[in-house]
Design a protein around this motif. Structure first.
Motif, PDB file in Angstrom:
ATOM      1  N   UNK A 280      92.491  47.817  38.957  1.00 56.85           N
ATOM      2  CA  UNK A 280      92.009  47.533  37.618  1.00 56.85           C
ATOM      3  C   UNK A 280      90.494  47.481  37.515  1.00 56.85           C
ATOM      4  N   UNK A 281      89.804  48.041  38.507  1.00 61.73           N
ATOM      5  CA  UNK A 281      88.340  48.039  38.515  1.00 61.73           C
ATOM      6  C   UNK A 281      87.790  49.303  37.852  1.00 61.73           C
ATOM      7  N   UNK A 282      86.478  49.321  37.629  1.00 60.20           N
ATOM      8  CA  UNK A 282      85.822  50.511  37.061  1.00 60.20           C
ATOM      9  C   UNK A 282      85.912  51.660  38.062  1.00 60.20           C
ATOM     10  N   UNK A 283      86.184  52.851  37.562  1.00 61.25           N
ATOM     11  CA  UNK A 283      86.316  54.023  38.432  1.00 61.25           C
ATOM     12  C   UNK A 283      84.929  54.485  38.870  1.00 61.25           C
ATOM     13  N   UNK A 284      84.698  54.646  40.180  1.00 61.00           N
ATOM     14  CA  UNK A 284      83.346  54.927  40.662  1.00 61.00           C
ATOM     15  C   UNK A 284      82.898  56.376  40.571  1.00 61.00           C
TER      16      UNK A 284
END
Length: 452
Positions: A280-284
């Motif tokens: 659920x984190x920002x896509x790098x």
């Protein structure tokens, strides 16, 4: 145009041909492709676990229990997290095939060499502790996946080169004629296998005495980081795409050749996005394998779906009309060899201009859309490259409508770029058909006069 054709034939094509036939690049490409079925299978479970439907998570939790998402992640981990392991075997196997030596033994030795190059340390969180500690005795899954891909590539090629050199010099144990072939091959692999293991073991011991600590860290710092910066940048991606189109211009499979070099970088970026998506984190990352397959090469390399649709709807010449009818089906599923070789685009300066320009324009536009947040980034889901556009853009972003909209915009842009060049080509073909028809009519009339 004749000068351009002459330049392509005399200067570009010989160089491109040598690159295309380079056995290490071919083995690299074919070995990594071996991981694709597993990644696509894992992506199916990744999609099921993250469907963008309101109330879906609550429904699944009530039906299958609170740990349903963790259980769906089992197949994801079992497929994505062995990417490097499979590549270590596959690359060595394909390279050994090209040398004409026992591929199975070469693959097994490469696999052992890859595991030997990997430190058996895994993170562990003791009960009641706040920080993880590293414990020995376990194979780290993170290094078996995309993070270990560069080490897998290097160990596969090095171990196979050592293996084939020893085999070709006949420095092996020979068994009597009555021994079964499988047993004989195993003993033949004994000396080259020992040489490979001894070399990798020695390299590991030396590296462990340095600040790098492991071969994975050496490769990551010295090779992986610079290549990742190149492959993850707009400039590097534009260069890679331009080279791919130029190779196609010479009749070579540019996607396979460029993919052999860039695929490890783009697959690594894809897996990093997949991990972030699951958490659920920002896509790098923007530039992944799916970025090029889903948003840039719509209809195949060169974004030729728009060209085929134009041909299908607007062609006036009989040849282009017929080709458009034949090519529209494959183009929807991103297969464009009928157009590249049948139109043709290969060695055709009039059509090579939009063929090269179009993907560079759509690449830049898609990058701007994703970097500004207007378009969702690829979520690390390996959507099959044959999936029709719009659907693929929606799924590859984890169910974001902006991914499908970006594909539609790219198709329109491709149409705008291709259309004037296609009109010129279609007009030329129509003129040729009319001239041929006139000459045939004149010939018939001459024959009729001769009979009278």
């Amino acid at each position: 145009m004749n000068k351009v054709n002459q330049f392509l034939e005399e200067k570009v094509m010989p160089i491109a041909g040598k690159i295309a036939s380079q056995r290490h690049l071919q083995a690299l490409r074919d070995g990594i492709i071996l991981t694709m079925p597993l990644i696509i299978i894992g992506s199916f479970f990744l999609i099921i676990g993250n469907l963008p439907i309101p109330g879906y998570a609550d429904f699944m939790a009530k039906t299958f229990g609170s740990a349903w998402s963790q259980k769906l992640a089992y197949p994801v981990d079992a497929t994505f997290e062995i990417m490097g392991l499979v590549a270590a075997f596959g690359i060595a196997y394909r390279l050994a095939e090209k040398y004409g030596v026992d591929a199975l033994s070469a693959g097994a030795i490469s696999l052992a060499a890859f595991l030997l190059a990997t430190p058996y340390k895994v993170p562990f969180l003791p009960s009641g502790a706040k920080e993880e500690i590293m414990v020995t005795g376990g194979i780290p899954l993170s290094l078996m996946g995309s993070k270990g891909l560069f080490v897998a590539m290097i160990t596969a090629m090095v171990s196979t080169e050592i293996y084939r050199l020893i085999i070709q010099r006949n420095l092996v144990f020979k068994m009597p004629d009555g021994v079964p072939p499988a047993v004989s091959k195993s003993f033949i692999a004994l000396i080259p296998g020992f040489a490979v293991i001894f070399l990798i073991w020695g390299a590991r011991l030396i590296v462990e005495a340095t600040p790098f600590e492991s071969l994975h860290n050496v490769v990551s710092v010295l090779l992986g980081t610079p290549l990742s910066i190149l492959g993850g940048s707009l400039g590097g991606s534009l260069v890679a795409e331009a080279v791919q189109m130029l190779l196609w211009a010479c009749g070579l499979h540019g996607a396979n050749i460029v993919g052999g070099v860039m695929a490890p970088i783009w697959y690594g970026a894809m897996d990093a996005n997949r991990v972030a998506f699951q958490a659920g984190d920002a896509l790098p990352n923007i530039f992944t394998q799916q970025f090029f397959e889903i948003w840039i090469n719509i209809g195949g390399s060169g974004a030729t779906l728009a060209l085929v649709v134009t041909m299908f709807l607007r062609a006036r010449s009989k040849q282009m009309k017929q080709l458009g009818k034949l090519a529209i089906g494959p183009a929807i599923f991103n297969i464009n060899e009928p157009i590249i070789f049948g139109m043709p685009i290969v060695m055709n300066p009039m059509l090579l201009i939009p063929f090269i320009i179009t993907p560079l324009v759509t690449l830049t536009l898609t990058y701007i859309g994703m970097s500004t947040g207007l378009v969702a980034k690829p979520a690390g889901i390996a959507v099959p490259w044959t999936m029709p556009p719009i659907f693929s853009g929606y799924l590859a972003t984890g169910g974001k409508i902006s991914g499908a909209v970006m594909q539609a915009i790219n198709i329109i842009v491709a149409f705008v770029v291709y259309y004037p060049f296609f009109r010129m080509w279609d007009t030329q073909k129509l003129r040729e058909e009319n001239e041929l028809e006139q000459s045939q009519t004149a010939a018939v009339q001459e024959d009729e006069k001769a009979v009278l």
